[in-house]
Design an enzyme around this catalytic site. Sequence first.
Site, PDB file in Angstrom:
ATOM      1  N   ASP A 265       0.838  -1.195   0.000  1.00  0.00           N
ATOM      2  CA  ASP A 265       0.000   0.000   0.000  1.00  0.00           C
ATOM      3  C   ASP A 265       0.874   1.246   0.000  1.00  0.00           C
ATOM      4  O   ASP A 265       2.102   1.176  -0.065  1.00  0.00           O
ATOM      5  CB  ASP A 265      -1.028  -0.033   1.143  1.00  0.00           C
ATOM      6  CG  ASP A 265      -0.384   0.101   2.518  1.00  0.00           C
ATOM      7  OD1 ASP A 265       0.786   0.529   2.605  1.00  0.00           O
ATOM      8  OD2 ASP A 265      -1.069  -0.230   3.514  1.00  0.00           O
ATOM      9  N   LYS A 283      -5.046   2.108  -0.772  1.00  0.00           N
ATOM     10  CA  LYS A 283      -6.251   2.865  -0.512  1.00  0.00           C
ATOM     11  C   LYS A 283      -5.739   4.187  -0.038  1.00  0.00           C
ATOM     12  O   LYS A 283      -4.812   4.257   0.736  1.00  0.00           O
ATOM     13  CB  LYS A 283      -7.005   2.241   0.665  1.00  0.00           C
ATOM     14  CG  LYS A 283      -7.428   0.827   0.446  1.00  0.00           C
ATOM     15  CD  LYS A 283      -8.844   0.685   0.918  1.00  0.00           C
ATOM     16  CE  LYS A 283      -9.590  -0.222  -0.007  1.00  0.00           C
ATOM     17  NZ  LYS A 283     -10.887   0.293  -0.336  1.00  0.00           N
ATOM     18  N   MET A 394      -6.015   8.606  10.625  1.00  0.00           N
ATOM     19  CA  MET A 394      -6.835   9.001   9.469  1.00  0.00           C
ATOM     20  C   MET A 394      -7.746  10.179   9.807  1.00  0.00           C
ATOM     21  O   MET A 394      -8.890  10.232   9.334  1.00  0.00           O
ATOM     22  CB  MET A 394      -7.685   7.802   8.983  1.00  0.00           C
ATOM     23  CG  MET A 394      -6.858   6.642   8.505  1.00  0.00           C
ATOM     24  SD  MET A 394      -7.864   5.243   7.965  1.00  0.00           S
ATOM     25  CE  MET A 394      -8.394   4.558   9.534  1.00  0.00           C
TER      26      MET A 394
HETATM   27  N1  SAH Z   1      -1.941  -0.044   9.700  1.00  0.00           N
HETATM   28  C1  SAH Z   1      -1.449   1.294   9.901  1.00  0.00           C
HETATM   29  C2  SAH Z   1      -2.537   2.321   9.892  1.00  0.00           C
HETATM   30  C3  SAH Z   1      -3.244   2.461   8.590  1.00  0.00           C
HETATM   31  S1  SAH Z   1      -4.439   3.759   8.578  1.00  0.00           S
HETATM   32  C4  SAH Z   1      -0.658   1.323  11.199  1.00  0.00           C
HETATM   33  O1  SAH Z   1      -0.737   0.384  11.998  1.00  0.00           O
HETATM   34  O2  SAH Z   1       0.082   2.271  11.387  1.00  0.00           O
HETATM   35  C5  SAH Z   1      -3.493   5.064   7.951  1.00  0.00           C
HETATM   36  C6  SAH Z   1      -3.240   6.075   9.015  1.00  0.00           C
HETATM   37  O3  SAH Z   1      -2.138   5.685   9.810  1.00  0.00           O
HETATM   38  C7  SAH Z   1      -2.845   7.418   8.504  1.00  0.00           C
HETATM   39  O4  SAH Z   1      -3.970   8.177   8.133  1.00  0.00           O
HETATM   40  C8  SAH Z   1      -2.155   8.006   9.699  1.00  0.00           C
HETATM   41  O5  SAH Z   1      -3.099   8.454  10.644  1.00  0.00           O
HETATM   42  C9  SAH Z   1      -1.471   6.820  10.281  1.00  0.00           C
HETATM   43  N2  SAH Z   1      -0.058   6.728   9.861  1.00  0.00           N
HETATM   44  C10 SAH Z   1       0.488   5.799   9.105  1.00  0.00           C
HETATM   45  N3  SAH Z   1       1.817   6.008   8.989  1.00  0.00           N
HETATM   46  C11 SAH Z   1       2.090   7.101   9.711  1.00  0.00           C
HETATM   47  C12 SAH Z   1       3.286   7.817   9.999  1.00  0.00           C
HETATM   48  N4  SAH Z   1       4.467   7.437   9.510  1.00  0.00           N
HETATM   49  N5  SAH Z   1       3.198   8.882  10.788  1.00  0.00           N
HETATM   50  C13 SAH Z   1       2.027   9.264  11.290  1.00  0.00           C
HETATM   51  N6  SAH Z   1       0.874   8.632  11.050  1.00  0.00           N
HETATM   52  C14 SAH Z   1       0.905   7.565  10.273  1.00  0.00           C
END
Ligand code: SAH
Length: 487
Positions: A265, A283, A394
């Site tokens: 992704d 997505k 998100m």
């Molecule tokens: N599975 C992922 C989350 C997916 S939803 C996890 O466990 O991290 C996607 C959301 O994750 C983004 O909208 C943001 O809120 C957060 N996110 C993902 N990577 C990030 C990062 N490097 N720094 C801050 N927020 C992050």
Amino acid sequence: MPFRYPVSLEVEGKNCIVIGGGTIATHKTRELVDAGAMPTVIAEGTTPELDAMEKEGLIRLERRPYAPGDLRGAFLAIGATDDPEVHALIYAEATRENVLVNCVDDVQHCDFAAPSVVRRGDLMVTISTGGKAPALAKRLRKDLSERFGGEYGELVRLLGEAREEVIPTRREIDFDTWAARWERALDDENELIGLVRGGEGERVKEIVRAHVRDEHIERVRRIDGEARPGGRGWVALVGAGPGDPSLITVRGKELLRAADVVVHDRLVHPDLIKDKTAVYAGKHGGAESTPQEEINALLVRLARKGRNVVRLKGGDPFVFGRGAEEAQALASAGIDFEVVPAPTSAIAALAYAGIPVTDRRVASSFAVVTGHSAQAEPDWRALVSAVDTIVVLMGMRRLEEIVARLIEGGADAEAAASVVENGTLTSQRVVVAPLGELAAEVRSAGLASPAVIVFGRAVELREEIAWFDATEQHAQAAPESGAKTSL
Ligand code: SAH
């Protein structure tokens, strides 16, 4: 005579005698030959099949009637004449000479019954009704031969081989444990039979060995690499970690190395997939994205083609990652899969910002919630009253609204809140501000997705323990009203 005690006899190399040369005698002779004996047939008249067996050297034929003395030194005798008087003589001699005897259709002159048999290699299912219901025996025989096809013979052979290999384990454990492990090994009989049918006998042995030796590495091995004959691939749902490519787990890295294809992704760091065949299936907040059903179907299709697939997702695959939906699709398609967790941005991005999600002095609980408008709205009031640290993923598009909801729900507008953008990456940026001013500060600093929003007293600890972006922090003048942006 109900013949209550069942045995299976070894007849190879034993002196077995058939008296009679008609159709039934021929049938009995054939059964003895199939079981490995070389019987002597005593009969005046014989069927062409008996003659042929003699010619092939499968039996000895003595063309004369039965005479007392014929059973001397024999192991087993079959009387298959239609003369009850001859049977009586045979039975009398057999009894004197201690020879096991069966006179066909004449239970008075039998020591043993010859049950109906379904034979699959070394597997033998025998049916006996004690001579009372031959028609039922025949019917059951038919049912059982449909239920147990030829692959059961092969399964028995493979289990025998596996058993040889695990015999040393027998000496290390007590019998009950040994028996229970075997039982477990065969729990999924259908899977084993499926593998036999697919020509994956080695895999059958591997599964059985692992169970009996109590190695819980079956899934791991299943997925560990070497191409498997039969061409079934696997899928690993691997968390890539929050951003910094070194935060993937050792297991995730291993599987990436073994994978033929990576389906990833948007949040996945390019370094992780730079040498791989990579397919983007992501997505993002509304715009162009691959429908989940298509991603599921793609994973199933690739595995069925024999590909070893890593489905690589930002953060942890089961934290807002739809990992469970993919796992369900794989499970229902019968594809081997493994789930490899990883640090989620919900915790790791904060850690890199010096914000611990819990701290025994100020935060004994945390919640991770989605701020995405398409998903069920969290109960903000309940969260504010029940949870110490609230982490929102998100949520950047709706930051203003989320802040408003928190304050409506009873959150203190003056208390510290923070947004961490690109957490764990060198491009990480953090804004800390009183909750009431957070949105404005974040917008003016230009922070965007991916970012986590965090509210709670734990945010205050950042002042002292920020470590990752600490050097850059001073490059940025602290904005008025107490908000701090570090770039
Ligand atoms: N599975 C992922 C989350 C997916 S939803 C996890 O466990 O991290 C996607 C959301 O994750 C983004 O909208 C943001 O809120 C957060 N996110 C993902 N990577 C990030 C990062 N490097 N720094 C801050 N927020 C992050």
